[in-house]
Design a protein around this motif. Structure first.
Motif, PDB file in Angstrom:
ATOM      1  N   TYR A 148       0.778  -1.652  -0.153  1.00 12.09           N
ATOM      2  CA  TYR A 148       0.124   0.006   0.140  1.00 12.09           C
ATOM      3  C   TYR A 148       0.134   0.837   0.140  1.00 12.09           C
ATOM      4  N   THR A 149       2.018   1.228   0.252  1.00 15.00           N
ATOM      5  CA  THR A 149       2.853   2.566   0.133  1.00 15.00           C
ATOM      6  C   THR A 149       3.523   2.856  -1.181  1.00 15.00           C
ATOM      7  N   SER A 150       2.739   3.789  -1.714  1.00 13.24           N
ATOM      8  CA  SER A 150       2.887   3.742  -3.061  1.00 13.24           C
ATOM      9  C   SER A 150       4.099   5.320  -2.853  1.00 13.24           C
ATOM     10  N   ALA A 151       4.620   5.867  -2.213  1.00 14.04           N
ATOM     11  CA  ALA A 151       5.983   6.889  -2.688  1.00 14.04           C
ATOM     12  C   ALA A 151       5.763   7.923  -1.292  1.00 14.04           C
ATOM     13  N   ILE A 152       6.906   7.954  -0.812  1.00 11.25           N
ATOM     14  CA  ILE A 152       6.739   8.649   0.651  1.00 11.25           C
ATOM     15  C   ILE A 152       7.104  10.342  -0.028  1.00 11.25           C
ATOM     16  N   ASP A 153       6.467  11.303   1.066  1.00  9.37           N
ATOM     17  CA  ASP A 153       6.304  12.900   0.468  1.00  9.37           C
ATOM     18  C   ASP A 153       7.287  13.048   0.428  1.00  9.37           C
ATOM     19  N   LEU A 154       7.597  14.205   0.068  1.00 12.32           N
ATOM     20  CA  LEU A 154       8.760  14.344  -0.166  1.00 12.32           C
ATOM     21  C   LEU A 154       9.025  15.153   0.985  1.00 12.32           C
ATOM     22  N   GLN A 155       8.173  16.032   2.322  1.00 14.90           N
ATOM     23  CA  GLN A 155       9.368  16.641   2.753  1.00 14.90           C
ATOM     24  C   GLN A 155       9.559  16.094   3.520  1.00 14.90           C
ATOM     25  N   ASN A 156       8.771  14.601   3.981  1.00 11.92           N
ATOM     26  CA  ASN A 156       9.227  13.621   5.281  1.00 11.92           C
ATOM     27  C   ASN A 156      11.063  13.293   4.324  1.00 11.92           C
TER      28      ASN A 156
END
Length: 173
Positions: A148-156
């Motif tokens: 279910y994880t498609s992308a990590i937020d750039l801010q993180n």
């Protein structure tokens, strides 16, 4: 970043996304002197966005290295085997001796050090974010991570990068 990723950075791989300066590590083809060179990251997870640390931006990384050629570090030679920056590790070894670093410290050791330092911080940084930043397959293989994880937020990812600290005199290294 891995040695090969750094040596093969192109000027077009430097991007600003949502106001964040980033390296875009991705497969590419470059034609130089009539020769076509293909390059790709070590793994599928190696294709990624890496925010650039504010210290590197403050120290003028763009003014120092960006040039008119296709590569960010244009001065790196290509070996007879077609490896770009093959002598980089040798130059790094000379530099580390000047800094009195132990002989067993390699360029790749710094990737492990960054991973260790980040995983030992008490700053609410998730392992999944660290793995994504380093281009590793997730070490935590839960159903949620793998399905279910498609992308990590750039801010993180930027938070992870900024958690890495550098000495005040880094420009003198």
């Amino acid at each position: 970043m891995r040695l090969g990723e750094i040596c093969n950075l192109r000027n077009e791989d430097i991007e600003i996304r949502n106001g964040i300066h980033c390296f875009h590590i991705r497969p590419h083809t470059v034609e130089i002197d009539g020769k076509t060179r293909e390059w790709s990251p070590k793994t599928t997870a190696g294709t990624r966005i890496v925010p650039i640390h504010s210290t590197l931006l403050e120290k003028g990384i763009f003014e120092e290295f960006r040039n008119s050629g296709p590569y960010f570090f244009s001065e790196l030679p290509i070996s007879s085997a077609g490896v770009r920056g093959a002598n980089f590790e040798m130059v790094f070894s000379k530099h580390k001796r000047r800094l009195n670093l132990p002989a067993d410290v390699t360029f790749h050791s710094f990737r492990h050090l960054v991973s260790t330092v980040l995983r030992n911080q008490d700053s609410h940084i998730r392992e999944l974010w660290i793995d994504d930043l380093l281009g590793h397959e997730a070490t935590h293989k839960s159903q949620g991570t793998t399905q279910y994880t498609s992308a990590i937020d750039l801010q993180n990812l930027k938070r992870v990068v900024e958690a890495i600290t550098y000495p005040d005199d880094i420009a003198n290294w």
